[in-house]
Design a protein around this motif. Sequence first.
Motif, mmCIF file in Angstrom:
data_model
loop_
_atom_site.group_PDB
_atom_site.id
_atom_site.type_symbol
_atom_site.label_atom_id
_atom_site.label_comp_id
_atom_site.label_asym_id
_atom_site.label_seq_id
_atom_site.Cartn_x
_atom_site.Cartn_y
_atom_site.Cartn_z
ATOM 1 N N SER A 44 0.559 -1.067 -0.027
ATOM 2 C CA SER A 44 0.076 -0.001 -0.198
ATOM 3 C C SER A 44 0.973 1.211 0.130
ATOM 4 N N GLY A 45 0.527 2.287 -1.045
ATOM 5 C CA GLY A 45 1.168 3.460 -0.923
ATOM 6 C C GLY A 45 2.289 3.399 -2.195
ATOM 7 N N ASN A 46 2.720 2.256 -2.651
ATOM 8 C CA ASN A 46 3.638 2.164 -3.874
ATOM 9 C C ASN A 46 3.072 2.594 -4.935
ATOM 10 N N VAL A 47 3.682 3.405 -5.889
ATOM 11 C CA VAL A 47 3.177 3.719 -7.249
ATOM 12 C C VAL A 47 3.551 2.677 -8.074
ATOM 13 N N VAL A 48 2.346 2.067 -8.809
ATOM 14 C CA VAL A 48 2.469 0.919 -9.877
ATOM 15 C C VAL A 48 2.325 1.623 -11.044
ATOM 16 N N TYR A 49 3.330 1.107 -12.133
ATOM 17 C CA TYR A 49 3.027 1.180 -13.425
ATOM 18 C C TYR A 49 2.900 0.119 -14.382
ATOM 19 N N THR A 50 1.750 0.433 -15.017
ATOM 20 C CA THR A 50 1.327 -0.831 -15.859
ATOM 21 C C THR A 50 0.847 -0.394 -17.364
ATOM 22 N N ASN A 51 0.741 -1.424 -18.179
ATOM 23 C CA ASN A 51 -0.203 -1.434 -19.288
ATOM 24 C C ASN A 51 -1.294 -2.308 -19.296
ATOM 25 N N TYR A 52 -2.434 -1.843 -19.656
ATOM 26 C CA TYR A 52 -3.651 -2.921 -19.483
ATOM 27 C C TYR A 52 -4.429 -2.742 -20.671
#
Length: 186
Positions: A80-88
Motif C-alpha cells: 500500500s502506497g507504492n506507485v504501480v506502473y502498468t499497461n492494461y
Amino acid sequence: MRTNQLIIIFCLAIFSFSCDDNLSGYGYPTYDTEGNLAIDREKIDTYLETAQYDSLYRIHDPSGVVVIVTEEGTGSRPVSGNVVYTNYTGYLLDGTVFDSNLEDVAMENDIYDEDRNYDIFSFFLGQSTSNGGAIQGFTYGFQRIRSGAKATIIIPSPYAYQDNENVARVPANSVLVFDIAFLGMD
C-alpha cells in the motif's frame, strides 16, 4: 416566528429522510456487496471453465479477485502506497474491450479517443480513485504479483464499478477482466 420556521424545516427534513426504508446514509440505495460477490463468483467460475489461459499459476484471492499469472516477475510485490506502473487492456466477460492504455489496442477495438494520452498507467496501490488510486480490484490483484509479471486479473463488480451506470462501455455490475503488464513500481 423564526424559531417556528426552523422547527418546521427541521421536521420536514427528518420526515423526508425517514420515508424510504431502502435508502442508507445520505439518501443512496444500499449496495449489496455480498450478494453481488456471490453472483459474480458464479459468473467467474463459469468463465474460467471455458476460458483458455496458458498460465504458470492462478491465485484465487479471498476477496474474489482471480489472478492468472502468465509470466512471472522478478521484482518484489507492491505494498500500500507504492506507485504501480502498468499497461492494461480491460474487457468484459464476453470479450468486449472497454478500455486500454495502449493506443493500438484502442484503435483495433474502436474505442480510440484522440483527446486521450495513451501513456503508461500509474496509480497508488491501496488508495481510492479520488486519491490517485485505481479500482479496488487492482489493489487486490497487483499485491499478489511481482513487478515485471504479466497476468490477467478478473475483478468482481463490487471491487470494480459496482452498479455505476456512468462508466463508458461498462454495464452496471460487470465482472471485469484485465490483461496487464506490471512494468514496475516506486
